[in-house]
Scaffold this motif. Sequence first.
Motif, short mmCIF file in Angstrom:
data_model
loop_
_atom_site.label_atom_id
_atom_site.label_comp_id
_atom_site.label_asym_id
_atom_site.label_seq_id
_atom_site.Cartn_x
_atom_site.Cartn_y
_atom_site.Cartn_z
N ASN A 21 53.88 42.49 30.34
CA ASN A 21 54.39 43.66 31.05
C ASN A 21 54.89 44.72 30.08
OD1 ASN A 21 55.04 44.94 33.63
ND2 ASN A 21 57.15 44.76 32.95
N THR B 254 52.16 51.23 33.84
CA THR B 254 53.08 51.05 34.96
C THR B 254 54.35 51.83 34.67
OG1 THR B 254 53.92 49.01 33.98
CG2 THR B 254 52.23 48.78 35.66
N ILE C 209 60.70 40.64 37.70
CA ILE C 209 59.32 40.32 37.32
C ILE C 209 59.20 38.97 36.61
CG2 ILE C 209 57.42 41.00 35.78
CD1 ILE C 209 57.74 43.82 36.70
N CYS D 196 56.99 35.91 38.19
CA CYS D 196 55.78 35.43 37.50
C CYS D 196 55.93 33.97 37.10
CB CYS D 196 55.50 36.30 36.27
SG CYS D 196 54.99 37.98 36.68
N ALA E 1 47.68 38.37 45.05
CA ALA E 1 48.57 39.08 44.12
C ALA E 1 48.34 40.58 44.17
CB ALA E 1 48.35 38.55 42.70
N THR E 2 47.08 41.01 44.32
CA THR E 2 46.78 42.43 44.43
C THR E 2 47.38 43.01 45.71
OG1 THR E 2 44.72 42.14 43.19
CG2 THR E 2 44.95 44.17 44.45
N THR F 44 51.09 43.37 45.20
CA THR F 44 51.35 44.50 44.32
C THR F 44 51.18 45.83 45.05
OG1 THR F 44 50.53 43.19 42.45
CG2 THR F 44 50.73 45.56 42.10
N GLN F 45 50.15 45.91 45.91
CA GLN F 45 49.95 47.11 46.72
C GLN F 45 51.20 47.38 47.57
OE1 GLN F 45 47.41 49.20 46.64
NE2 GLN F 45 45.47 48.14 46.33
N TYR G 151 51.80 52.94 39.46
CA TYR G 151 50.80 53.05 38.41
C TYR G 151 50.53 54.52 38.15
CZ TYR G 151 49.96 48.07 38.47
OH TYR G 151 50.12 46.71 38.35
N VAL H 106 47.00 50.97 43.31
CA VAL H 106 47.01 50.31 42.01
C VAL H 106 45.73 50.64 41.23
CG1 VAL H 106 48.45 48.43 42.90
CG2 VAL H 106 45.96 48.17 42.88
N LEU I 149 43.17 45.57 38.19
CA LEU I 149 44.28 44.63 38.36
C LEU I 149 43.84 43.25 38.88
CD1 LEU I 149 47.33 44.58 37.88
CD2 LEU I 149 47.63 45.24 40.28
#
Length: 202
Positions: free
Chosen positions: A26, A35, A52, A56, A144-145, A148-149, A159, A167, A171
């Motif tokens: 990151n 990011t 984060i 993770c 995960a996408t 994140t969205q 982003y 995003v 990704l």
Amino acid sequence: MASIQSLLARGTVLFTVGVFFALVLNLLQVQRHVTVFPPEVLASIFSSAWWIPPSCGTAAAIIGLLYPCLDTKLGETQYYKREWSSVMRCVAVFVGINHASAKIDFANNMQLSVTLAAMSIGLWWLFDRSRSGFGLGVGIAVLATFVTQLLVYHGVYRYTEPDFLFVRSWLPCIFFSGGVTMGNIGRQLALYDGDTDKEKNE
């Protein structure tokens, strides 16, 4: 059947590895301004939002424990004899893919996305080749996408050049290769537990 103690030990190792990856990888994204977090959330020493690394780490533990479990349920055969050297090479390729997403400048995002997709599938082909590994990798990438969205949509961070809704289009490739990498680490730890159990029985 793995004991609760061995599962906890493997989960702890996987959590620690996930936290380490989150901090280091990151940092690459933040330094290159891929990011952007609101100033108030960047309070930690590694310029990362506090939530984060544990997020993770938890995901890494779940993924790393899920891969060997699914292999057993599906009777999946491994293409290669698992060794730590192979796992370390897989980790190196994963870090390289993440590094490429942050450091290498392409003419457009589509070229970068296609390149990273090819590299991610190459990582799976070189270090996994199992149907369960590919399926879980795709599932992890999609889930995960999506998460994140949602985070970006609600303003948790953003982003700088989104090209896939909120995003970056590459990704899912990072999530896919990360899932395969953590799966390989989890399988190796499970294999080590299996060898230890055999020695005890003998």
